[in-house]
Design a protein around this motif. Structure first.
Motif, PDB file in Angstrom:
ATOM      1  N   ALA A 100       0.973  -1.206  -0.138  1.00 59.50           N
ATOM      2  CA  ALA A 100      -0.031  -0.007  -0.100  1.00 59.50           C
ATOM      3  C   ALA A 100       0.690   1.185   0.021  1.00 59.50           C
ATOM      4  N   SER A 101       0.301   2.418  -0.538  1.00 61.93           N
ATOM      5  CA  SER A 101       1.131   3.758  -0.434  1.00 61.93           C
ATOM      6  C   SER A 101       0.451   4.860   0.282  1.00 61.93           C
ATOM      7  N   THR A 102       1.109   5.577   1.031  1.00 67.21           N
ATOM      8  CA  THR A 102       0.435   6.628   1.655  1.00 67.21           C
ATOM      9  C   THR A 102       0.101   7.903   0.958  1.00 67.21           C
ATOM     10  N   HIS A 103       0.742   7.885  -0.348  1.00 68.89           N
ATOM     11  CA  HIS A 103       0.449   8.737  -1.473  1.00 68.89           C
ATOM     12  C   HIS A 103       1.046   8.314  -2.707  1.00 68.89           C
ATOM     13  N   TYR A 104       0.585   9.128  -3.744  1.00 70.47           N
ATOM     14  CA  TYR A 104       0.896   8.545  -5.050  1.00 70.47           C
ATOM     15  C   TYR A 104       2.455   8.932  -5.460  1.00 70.47           C
ATOM     16  N   HIS A 105       3.161   9.990  -4.652  1.00 78.11           N
ATOM     17  CA  HIS A 105       4.248  10.190  -5.140  1.00 78.11           C
ATOM     18  C   HIS A 105       5.542   9.049  -5.252  1.00 78.11           C
ATOM     19  N   ALA A 106       6.327   9.400  -6.036  1.00 75.45           N
ATOM     20  CA  ALA A 106       7.146   8.014  -6.789  1.00 75.45           C
ATOM     21  C   ALA A 106       7.822   7.238  -5.492  1.00 75.45           C
ATOM     22  N   GLU A 107       8.534   7.926  -4.534  1.00 72.55           N
ATOM     23  CA  GLU A 107       9.150   7.187  -3.517  1.00 72.55           C
ATOM     24  C   GLU A 107       8.227   6.405  -2.545  1.00 72.55           C
ATOM     25  N   HIS A 108       6.952   6.779  -2.845  1.00 68.79           N
ATOM     26  CA  HIS A 108       5.970   5.791  -1.954  1.00 68.79           C
ATOM     27  C   HIS A 108       5.263   4.831  -2.678  1.00 68.79           C
ATOM     28  N   THR A 109       5.508   4.601  -4.202  1.00 74.49           N
ATOM     29  CA  THR A 109       4.906   3.789  -4.788  1.00 74.49           C
ATOM     30  C   THR A 109       5.723   2.789  -6.008  1.00 74.49           C
ATOM     31  N   THR A 110       6.839   3.367  -6.330  1.00 78.76           N
ATOM     32  CA  THR A 110       7.400   2.868  -7.622  1.00 78.76           C
ATOM     33  C   THR A 110       8.439   1.678  -7.209  1.00 78.76           C
ATOM     34  N   ASP A 165     -12.732   2.749  -1.747  1.00 78.46           N
ATOM     35  CA  ASP A 165     -13.195   4.495  -1.667  1.00 78.46           C
ATOM     36  C   ASP A 165     -12.491   5.248  -0.897  1.00 78.46           C
ATOM     37  N   ARG A 166     -13.067   5.073   0.543  1.00 78.76           N
ATOM     38  CA  ARG A 166     -12.536   6.095   1.515  1.00 78.76           C
ATOM     39  C   ARG A 166     -11.946   5.140   2.623  1.00 78.76           C
ATOM     40  N   SER A 167     -12.364   4.041   2.969  1.00 76.15           N
ATOM     41  CA  SER A 167     -11.809   3.201   4.040  1.00 76.15           C
ATOM     42  C   SER A 167     -11.881   1.768   3.565  1.00 76.15           C
ATOM     43  N   TYR A 168     -10.767   0.982   4.222  1.00 72.07           N
ATOM     44  CA  TYR A 168     -10.865  -0.425   4.115  1.00 72.07           C
ATOM     45  C   TYR A 168     -10.175  -1.069   5.269  1.00 72.07           C
ATOM     46  N   LEU A 172      -4.726  -9.253   8.298  1.00 72.73           N
ATOM     47  CA  LEU A 172      -3.573 -10.178   8.101  1.00 72.73           C
ATOM     48  C   LEU A 172      -3.276 -11.481   8.810  1.00 72.73           C
ATOM     49  N   GLY A 173      -4.287 -11.632   9.536  1.00 69.41           N
ATOM     50  CA  GLY A 173      -4.330 -12.901  10.550  1.00 69.41           C
ATOM     51  C   GLY A 173      -3.717 -12.321  11.782  1.00 69.41           C
ATOM     52  N   GLY A 174      -4.721 -12.309  12.873  1.00 68.13           N
ATOM     53  CA  GLY A 174      -4.311 -11.870  14.291  1.00 68.13           C
ATOM     54  C   GLY A 174      -3.923 -10.402  14.417  1.00 68.13           C
ATOM     55  N   VAL A 175      -4.009  -9.749  13.233  1.00 65.80           N
ATOM     56  CA  VAL A 175      -3.741  -8.182  13.278  1.00 65.80           C
ATOM     57  C   VAL A 175      -4.484  -7.505  12.215  1.00 65.80           C
ATOM     58  N   ARG A 176      -5.216  -6.419  12.430  1.00 64.81           N
ATOM     59  CA  ARG A 176      -6.027  -5.766  11.362  1.00 64.81           C
ATOM     60  C   ARG A 176      -5.336  -4.576  11.095  1.00 64.81           C
ATOM     61  N   VAL A 177      -5.342  -3.994   9.873  1.00 62.64           N
ATOM     62  CA  VAL A 177      -4.975  -2.695   9.711  1.00 62.64           C
ATOM     63  C   VAL A 177      -6.005  -1.853   8.834  1.00 62.64           C
ATOM     64  N   ARG A 178      -6.420  -0.716   9.526  1.00 57.89           N
ATOM     65  CA  ARG A 178      -7.597   0.322   8.868  1.00 57.89           C
ATOM     66  C   ARG A 178      -6.701   1.125   7.978  1.00 57.89           C
ATOM     67  N   PHE A 179      -7.285   1.127   6.744  1.00 55.04           N
ATOM     68  CA  PHE A 179      -6.734   2.167   5.704  1.00 55.04           C
ATOM     69  C   PHE A 179      -8.071   3.253   5.647  1.00 55.04           C
ATOM     70  N   LEU A 180      -7.513   4.538   5.820  1.00 55.76           N
ATOM     71  CA  LEU A 180      -8.312   5.789   5.834  1.00 55.76           C
ATOM     72  C   LEU A 180      -7.812   6.909   4.769  1.00 55.76           C
ATOM     73  N   ASP A 190      -4.193  11.373   0.224  1.00 57.22           N
ATOM     74  CA  ASP A 190      -3.366  10.717   1.232  1.00 57.22           C
ATOM     75  C   ASP A 190      -4.149   9.807   2.094  1.00 57.22           C
ATOM     76  N   THR A 191      -3.429   8.639   2.391  1.00 60.63           N
ATOM     77  CA  THR A 191      -4.058   7.682   3.225  1.00 60.63           C
ATOM     78  C   THR A 191      -3.262   7.124   4.643  1.00 60.63           C
ATOM     79  N   GLY A 192      -4.008   7.278   5.658  1.00 65.58           N
ATOM     80  CA  GLY A 192      -3.190   6.911   6.986  1.00 65.58           C
ATOM     81  C   GLY A 192      -3.600   5.187   7.006  1.00 65.58           C
ATOM     82  N   PHE A 193      -2.832   4.615   7.799  1.00 64.19           N
ATOM     83  CA  PHE A 193      -3.080   3.259   8.120  1.00 64.19           C
ATOM     84  C   PHE A 193      -2.799   2.917   9.518  1.00 64.19           C
ATOM     85  N   PHE A 194      -3.909   2.377  10.132  1.00 65.19           N
ATOM     86  CA  PHE A 194      -3.738   2.276  11.637  1.00 65.19           C
ATOM     87  C   PHE A 194      -3.776   0.692  11.833  1.00 65.19           C
TER      88      PHE A 194
END
Ligand SMILES: [Zn+2]
Length: 312
Positions: A100-110, A165-168, A172-180, A190-194
């Motif tokens: 996953a990526s916090t935002h679309y800039h190249a060092e976060h995605t490529t 769309d806005r959240s997901y 991962l098995g025993g641990v959950r990550v919320r995308f916002l 911009d997306t945060g991951f909790f």
């Protein structure tokens, strides 16, 4: 290469403390390479490869569940992505990988080029930003140095395998990550991951540590202040910004105070009939005077413009 050799000689001749201050003025920026054997464990399931304060290198997140592993911000280009994969192998035996990526800039995605079989989980707004601007950005970043050109020589824009769309929520098995998704802030998507079980928030460029926030032409000040609310509601114990030092939950309040000050100053100046340009300059100067050591001061002018536009 020559510049690195002469820097090495300088260290030998002048001694480390003198060379450090000279280096701050004269050394070229470090190459944007993800550091190996540097991964730290910040909570039970959560690891970070620190950016080492090197430009175009993100703090890379690795979240390990019993079933699968998630990588956040895989670095600039395939070679960095491969370094990330080697670090992942040291803390996880899972064959099922998500990126996953916090935002679309190249060092976060490529860096995702090194993850052909992983599933890319991405917000539709980030996906759209990549389709619209990703290729041009890869070209711009390639132009920065011979090293970035080499790192990005085969880089392409990758569409998500799983989009939302806005959240997901990813289990991962025993641990959950919320995308916002909280943008438009630094970027539209911009997306945060909790990491719920660990209380760790990956905040992207939306909350940073001892830094101004890099507002841009797409920024909405209302969205940014709402993003602070959304992140604060998660009550994170640990915050990993996309760049810079890891901190605790108090980073949100520190960032909020600065952005509220920007908003208030911009509104005042607008009500006094000052122009947007004038306001941007005055707000930047006022806040830099308060935090003279903080990077990303340019973001203040864009933040002030956004607040000015949105002011009643
Ligand atoms: Zn960025």
């Amino acid at each position: 290469m020559n510049r690195h050799i002469s820097f090495g000689l300088l260290m030998l001749v002048a001694g480390v403390s003198l060379a450090t201050s000279a280096a701050a003025q004269t050394a070229p920026p470090a190459d944007p390479i993800v550091k190996e054997n540097a991964t730290i464990k910040v909570a039970a399931h959560t690891y970070v490869i620190p950016d080492g304060n090197v430009g175009l290198v993100p703090n890379v997140g690795i979240i390990v569940g019993s079933r699968a592993t998630l990588v956040i911000d895989p670095g600039l280009g395939k070679r960095n992505g491969e370094a990330v994969l080697r670090e992942v192998a040291k803390v996880s035996k899972n064959t099922e990988l998500y990126v996953a990526s916090t935002h679309y800039h190249a060092e976060h995605t490529t860096g995702i080029a090194a993850f052909p079989t992983a599933k890319y989980v991405n917000a539709t707004v980030q996906d759209d930003e990549q389709v619209k601007s990703g290729a041009a950005l890869i070209k711009t970043f390639s132009g920065r140095s011979a090293v970035t050109a080499d790192l990005l020589k085969d880089a392409t824009v990758r569409k998500a395998e799983i989009s939302f769309d806005r959240s997901y929520t990813l289990d991962l098995g025993g641990v959950r990550v919320r995308f916002l998704v909280v943008g438009p802030t630094h970027t539209g998507g911009d997306t945060g991951f909790f990491v719920e079980e660990d209380g760790v928030l990956f905040s992207g460029d939306v909350v940073m540590n001892n830094s101004f926030l890099a507002a841009t032409a797409v920024t909405s000040m209302r969205a940014w202040l709402a993003a602070f609310d959304a992140f604060a509601a998660l009550k994170p114990k640990t915050i990993v910004p996309a760049h810079g030092a890891v901190g605790d939950g108090s980073l949100i309040g520190v960032n909020r105070t600065v952005m509220e000050e920007v908003q208030e100053l911009a509104r005042d100046l607008k009500s006094q009939g000052r122009s947007a340009d004038d306001t941007a300059k005055a707000v930047q100067a006022a806040l830099v005077a308060k935090h003279p050591q903080w990077p990303r001061a340019n973001g203040l002018a864009a933040a002030a413009r956004a607040a000015y536009l949105e002011a009643p």
